[in-house]
Design a protein around this motif. Structure first.
Motif, PDB file in Angstrom:
ATOM      1  N   ARG A 209     -30.357  17.039 -22.981  1.00 35.65           N
ATOM      2  CA  ARG A 209     -29.662  16.000 -22.224  1.00 35.65           C
ATOM      3  C   ARG A 209     -30.448  14.680 -22.230  1.00 35.65           C
ATOM      4  NH1 ARG A 209     -30.389  13.930 -16.539  1.00 35.65           N
ATOM      5  NH2 ARG A 209     -30.635  16.050 -15.765  1.00 35.65           N
TER       6      ARG A 209
ATOM      7  N   ASN B  65     -41.049  12.537 -17.655  1.00 32.23           N
ATOM      8  CA  ASN B  65     -40.625  12.743 -16.258  1.00 32.23           C
ATOM      9  C   ASN B  65     -41.816  13.057 -15.359  1.00 32.23           C
ATOM     10  OD1 ASN B  65     -38.015  12.474 -17.048  1.00 32.23           O
ATOM     11  ND2 ASN B  65     -37.541  14.661 -17.049  1.00 32.23           N
TER      12      ASN B  65
ATOM     13  N   ASP C  97     -38.432  28.297 -16.511  1.00 30.82           N
ATOM     14  CA  ASP C  97     -37.135  27.807 -16.041  1.00 30.82           C
ATOM     15  C   ASP C  97     -36.326  27.369 -17.263  1.00 30.82           C
ATOM     16  OD1 ASP C  97     -34.977  26.466 -15.047  1.00 30.82           O
ATOM     17  OD2 ASP C  97     -36.107  24.991 -13.896  1.00 30.82           O
TER      18      ASP C  97
ATOM     19  N   ARG D 118     -39.678   6.652 -15.082  1.00 28.64           N
ATOM     20  CA  ARG D 118     -39.240   6.665 -16.493  1.00 28.64           C
ATOM     21  C   ARG D 118     -38.226   5.538 -16.746  1.00 28.64           C
ATOM     22  NH1 ARG D 118     -35.691  11.245 -16.468  1.00 28.64           N
ATOM     23  NH2 ARG D 118     -34.137   9.673 -15.918  1.00 28.64           N
TER      24      ARG D 118
ATOM     25  N   ARG E 244     -31.881  20.497 -20.212  1.00 32.46           N
ATOM     26  CA  ARG E 244     -32.327  19.182 -19.748  1.00 32.46           C
ATOM     27  C   ARG E 244     -32.976  18.408 -20.900  1.00 32.46           C
ATOM     28  NH1 ARG E 244     -33.217  17.801 -14.341  1.00 32.46           N
ATOM     29  NH2 ARG E 244     -35.281  16.961 -14.810  1.00 32.46           N
TER      30      ARG E 244
ATOM     31  N   ARG F  80     -43.792  19.430 -13.622  1.00 34.20           N
ATOM     32  CA  ARG F  80     -42.562  18.753 -14.066  1.00 34.20           C
ATOM     33  C   ARG F  80     -42.265  19.083 -15.528  1.00 34.20           C
ATOM     34  NH1 ARG F  80     -40.950  15.057 -10.087  1.00 34.20           N
ATOM     35  NH2 ARG F  80     -42.354  15.304  -8.312  1.00 34.20           N
ATOM     36  N   ASP F  81     -41.008  18.892 -15.933  1.00 35.04           N
ATOM     37  CA  ASP F  81     -40.598  19.440 -17.231  1.00 35.04           C
ATOM     38  C   ASP F  81     -41.115  18.692 -18.459  1.00 35.04           C
ATOM     39  OD1 ASP F  81     -38.900  17.351 -16.516  1.00 35.04           O
ATOM     40  OD2 ASP F  81     -37.049  18.509 -16.678  1.00 35.04           O
TER      41      ASP F  81
ATOM     42  N   ARG G 216     -34.504  23.952 -18.272  1.00 36.56           N
ATOM     43  CA  ARG G 216     -35.225  22.861 -18.943  1.00 36.56           C
ATOM     44  C   ARG G 216     -34.792  22.705 -20.394  1.00 36.56           C
ATOM     45  NH1 ARG G 216     -40.822  25.019 -16.320  1.00 36.56           N
ATOM     46  NH2 ARG G 216     -40.490  24.169 -14.231  1.00 36.56           N
TER      47      ARG G 216
ATOM     48  N   HIS H 119     -30.945   5.168 -10.657  1.00 31.65           N
ATOM     49  CA  HIS H 119     -29.914   5.527  -9.666  1.00 31.65           C
ATOM     50  C   HIS H 119     -30.448   6.211  -8.426  1.00 31.65           C
ATOM     51  CE1 HIS H 119     -29.826   9.462 -11.551  1.00 31.65           C
ATOM     52  NE2 HIS H 119     -29.844   8.811 -12.684  1.00 31.65           N
TER      53      HIS H 119
ATOM     54  N   GLY I  68     -41.169  10.627 -11.248  1.00 28.84           N
ATOM     55  CA  GLY I  68     -40.065  11.235 -12.018  1.00 28.84           C
ATOM     56  C   GLY I  68     -39.134  10.224 -12.652  1.00 28.84           C
ATOM     57  N   GLY I  69     -37.836  10.515 -12.559  1.00 23.18           N
ATOM     58  CA  GLY I  69     -36.816   9.744 -13.260  1.00 23.18           C
ATOM     59  C   GLY I  69     -36.859   8.246 -13.013  1.00 23.18           C
TER      60      GLY I  69
HETATM   61  P1  ATP Z   1     -31.629  11.863 -13.630  1.00 23.00           P
HETATM   62  O1  ATP Z   1     -31.630  11.837 -12.130  1.00 23.00           O
HETATM   63  O2  ATP Z   1     -31.479  10.553 -14.283  1.00 23.00           O
HETATM   64  O3  ATP Z   1     -30.700  12.875 -14.159  1.00 23.00           O
HETATM   65  P2  ATP Z   1     -34.291  12.773 -13.293  1.00 23.00           P
HETATM   66  O4  ATP Z   1     -35.459  12.808 -14.230  1.00 23.00           O
HETATM   67  O5  ATP Z   1     -34.436  11.980 -12.052  1.00 23.00           O
HETATM   68  O6  ATP Z   1     -33.047  12.335 -14.130  1.00 23.00           O
HETATM   69  P3  ATP Z   1     -33.712  14.979 -11.592  1.00 23.00           P
HETATM   70  O7  ATP Z   1     -32.958  16.230 -11.910  1.00 23.00           O
HETATM   71  O8  ATP Z   1     -33.191  14.032 -10.594  1.00 23.00           O
HETATM   72  O9  ATP Z   1     -33.953  14.268 -12.994  1.00 23.00           O
HETATM   73  O10 ATP Z   1     -35.170  15.468 -11.184  1.00 23.00           O
HETATM   74  C1  ATP Z   1     -36.174  14.591 -10.706  1.00 23.00           C
HETATM   75  C2  ATP Z   1     -37.519  14.969 -11.306  1.00 23.00           C
HETATM   76  O11 ATP Z   1     -37.848  16.311 -10.931  1.00 23.00           O
HETATM   77  C3  ATP Z   1     -37.544  14.974 -12.822  1.00 23.00           C
HETATM   78  O12 ATP Z   1     -37.843  13.688 -13.328  1.00 23.00           O
HETATM   79  C4  ATP Z   1     -38.642  15.960 -13.111  1.00 23.00           C
HETATM   80  O13 ATP Z   1     -39.907  15.365 -12.938  1.00 23.00           O
HETATM   81  C5  ATP Z   1     -38.470  16.985 -12.013  1.00 23.00           C
HETATM   82  N1  ATP Z   1     -37.591  18.113 -12.403  1.00 23.00           N
HETATM   83  C6  ATP Z   1     -36.273  18.236 -12.152  1.00 23.00           C
HETATM   84  N2  ATP Z   1     -35.798  19.399 -12.610  1.00 23.00           N
HETATM   85  C7  ATP Z   1     -36.841  20.051 -13.142  1.00 23.00           C
HETATM   86  C8  ATP Z   1     -37.006  21.328 -13.777  1.00 23.00           C
HETATM   87  N3  ATP Z   1     -35.975  22.142 -13.950  1.00 23.00           N
HETATM   88  N4  ATP Z   1     -38.248  21.670 -14.168  1.00 23.00           N
HETATM   89  C9  ATP Z   1     -39.306  20.839 -13.998  1.00 23.00           C
HETATM   90  N5  ATP Z   1     -39.200  19.648 -13.424  1.00 23.00           N
HETATM   91  C10 ATP Z   1     -38.000  19.240 -12.997  1.00 23.00           C
END
Ligand code: ATP
Ligand code: MG
Length: 407
Positions: free
Chosen positions: A161, A114, A152, A28, A158, A109-110, A155, A37, A24-25
Motif C-alpha cells: 500500500r 514510518n 504481524d 513521513r 501495508r 514500527r513497520d 504489514r 491527515h 510515524g505517518g
Molecule cells: P496513513 O495514516 O497515511 O495511512 P500511517 O503511517 O499514519 O499512514 P497508520 O496506520 O495511521 O499509518 O499508523 C501510524 C503509525 O503506526 C505508522 O506510521 C507506523 O509507524 C505504525 N504502525 C501502524 N500499523 C503498524 C503495524 N501493523 N506494524 C508496525 N507498525 C505499525
C-alpha cells in the motif's frame, strides 16, 4: 493551524518534564511535502499522566497506551512509548509494555519511513535511516523483514500500500521476505485486508500496487481475490479514472470476467456492506449486459436504462463506461446521459398521471400483478415515445395494451 495546536500538546508535555515527539505517518508525509491527515504524538508520559495534563481527552486505547487529546476541538492521538508483547497467530499483539526510550518505540514500527520522530523544532530522530530511504524512495522493513512480517502479517499489505501511495519501490530483502511470508496473510481478518486493498486500488500508483500484489502473490490464499489482480493488471490504470471503491471493484471484477454471482461471492467474502455489494453486483451485471469492450465506445440506450435502474446508478455507470472506453481522456457521446434524463417528461411510475387504482377502476379488473406491468409499459411510452402524460391518453393506451396482450 493544526500543527500549532499539536505543538501545544508537545509543549505541555515537555513543560511537565516529559519527552514528546511527532511520530510515524505525519513525519513521513511532512518530509515528502504530502498532505498530512492525522498527527500522531508519542511520549514517555504514561497514559495516566497524559489524562491528568489534558483534562479534555478521550481514552481511545488505554490498553495500548493511547489517549486522544483534544485541543480546540482537534484530536491528537498521544501514545506512550511502547514495545509490543508476544504476537499470536501472526497478528498484532494483545498486550504491550510501556518503555522509557523513544528508540524502542520506533523499533516496533513497520517500515523505516514510518519509524521517524520529530520534535517541536523540527529536529529529526531517525535511528533506522528512514530519511535516506525516503530519498531513495524505498520501502524497507525495520530490522529483520521476515521476522517483522511473521509478527504481524498485515504489514505485508501495508508495504504494498505504501509503495502504491508513494510510488516507491520495495527494497530487495524486504521484497524477498514478503514473497516468503505471503501465505501468513490468510491469518489476518478479512476486513483489514479489504481496507488495505481499498487503499491500494485508490492510490495514485495503483498499477504498481496491482503489479506488486501479483509479484509477491500476497493474495494466493484466496484464489478468487488473487484472480482479480492477476488477470486485470493490464486494466489497472483505468482504476484511477474512477471515483468510488464500488466502481473500482466493479471494474476489477468485470475485467476478470466474473459473473455477477461470482462478484457477489467476492463481496460477501470481503464482508462488504449490503449497499456496496448491491452496487458492485449491479455494475458488473450492467457492464456484461452492455457487452462493454475496452476502448471501444458504443451507443448506450440511456432511456431504458434510466427507467430500469434509476438516475443514480446510471450516473455511476457512465463514469465506469468512460473508464472502460477512454484510452485517452473522456469519451463524448452525442446523447449524454444527462440530456436524455432531462428530456424525459416522466421519470418514475409515481410521475404518471394515473395510479394503479385509477387503472383498476377504469379497466374494471381485479387487482393483481398486471397493474405494475401495465404501469411500467405506460412509463416507457410516456417517458420515451411521446405518449402524453394525461389520464385520458394513459387509460386509453392501457385499455389497448390489456386487450392486445395476456394480462
Ligand atoms: P496513513 O495514516 O497515511 O495511512 P500511517 O503511517 O499514519 O499512514 P497508520 O496506520 O495511521 O499509518 O499508523 C501510524 C503509525 O503506526 C505508522 O506510521 C507506523 O509507524 C505504525 N504502525 C501502524 N500499523 C503498524 C503495524 N501493523 N506494524 C508496525 N507498525 C505499525
Ligand atoms: Mg495515520
Amino acid at each position: 493551524m493544526v500543527v500549532e495546536l499539536a505543538n501545544r500538546v508537545l509543549e505541555t508535555l515537555e513543560k511537565n518534564g516529559f519527552e514528546a515527539f511527532f511520530v510515524g505517518g505525519c513525519v513521513r508525509d511532512w518530509l515528502l511535502h504530502r498532505p498530512v491527515h492525522d498527527i500522531d504524538i508519542c511520549t514517555n508520559a504514561h497514559p495516566g499522566d497524559v489524562m491528568r495534563l489534558f483534562p479534555d481527552h478521550v481514552p481511545t486505547g488505554l490498553k495500548h497506551g493511547t489517549v486522544s487529546v483534544k485541543m480546540e476541538k482537534q484530536l491528537f492521538e498521544v501514545t506512550t512509548y511502547r514495545t509490543e508483547g508476544k504476537y499470536e497467530d501472526y497478528r498484532r499483539p494483545v498486550d504491550v509494555q510501556f518503555v522509557s526510550e523513544l528508540r524502542l518505540d520506533l523499533e516496533r514500527r513497520d517500515f523505516t519511513i514510518n519509524a521517524m520522530a520529530m520534535d517541536r523544532n523540527r529536529l529529526l530522530q531517525d535511528p533506522f535511516d528512514g530519511s535516506a530511504d525516503l530519498s531513495s524512495r524505498l520501502i524497507r522493513a525495520v530490522g529483520n523483514a521476515s521476522e517483522r512480517f511473521q509478527e504481524d502479517a498485515l504489514r505485508l499489505l501495508r508495504g504494498v500500500r505504501f509503495a502504491a501511495q508513494l510510488g516507491f519501490s520495495i527494497e530487495a530483502e524486504t521484497l524477498l521476505a514478503m514473497k516468503e511470508t505471503a501465505p501468513l496473510l490468510s491469518h489476518i481478518a478479512v476486513e483489514r485486508v479489504r481496507e488495505e486493498l481499498n487503499k491500494i486500488i485508490s492510490s495514485t500508483g495503483v498499477e504498481l500496487g496491482c503489479r506488486l500484489l501479483c509479484d509477491t502473490r500476497l493474495l494466493a490464499f484466496s484464489p478468487r481475490l488473487e484472480g482479480l489482480f492477476s488477470q486485470t493488471g493490464e486494466q489497472a490504470w483505468r482504476l484511477s479514472q474512477l471515483v468510488t471503491a464500488a466502481q473500482k471493484w466493479s471494474l476489477l471484477m468485470y475485467a476478470a470476467e466474473y459473473t455477477h454471482a461470482e462478484a457477489k461471492d467476492v463481496c460477501t467474502y470481503l464482508r462488504m456492506s449490503n449497499r456496496e455489494t448491491d452496487m458492485i453486483v449491479c455494475f458488473v451485471r450492467l457492464l456484461g449486459q452492455l457487452s462493454v469492450e475496452w476502448d471501444r465506445p458504443r451507443h448506450v440506450d440511456w432511456g431504458l436504462l434510466l427507467l430500469a435502474e434509476g438516475w443514480e446508478v446510471c450516473q455511476e455507470l457512465e463514469v465506469l463506461l468512460q473508464a472502460c472506453w477512454s484510452k485517452h481522456g473522456a469519451v463524448h457521446s452525442a446523447q449524454s446521459l444527462a440530456m436524455v434524463y432531462e428530456q424525459m417528461p416522466v421519470k418514475k411510475v409515481k410521475d404518471l398521471a394515473v395510479s394503479g387504482l385509477d387503472l383498476q377502476s377504469a379497466l374494471q379488473k381485479k387487482p393483481g400483478e398486471w397493474i405494475m406491468r401495465v404501469l411500467k409499459v405506460l412509463l416507457v411510452k410516456a417517458a420515451l415515445h411521446g405518449l402524453p402524460n394525461t389520464p385520458e391518453a394513459l387509460i386509453e393506451f392501457a385499455k389497448k395494451e390489456v386487450a392486445d396482450n395476456e394480462y
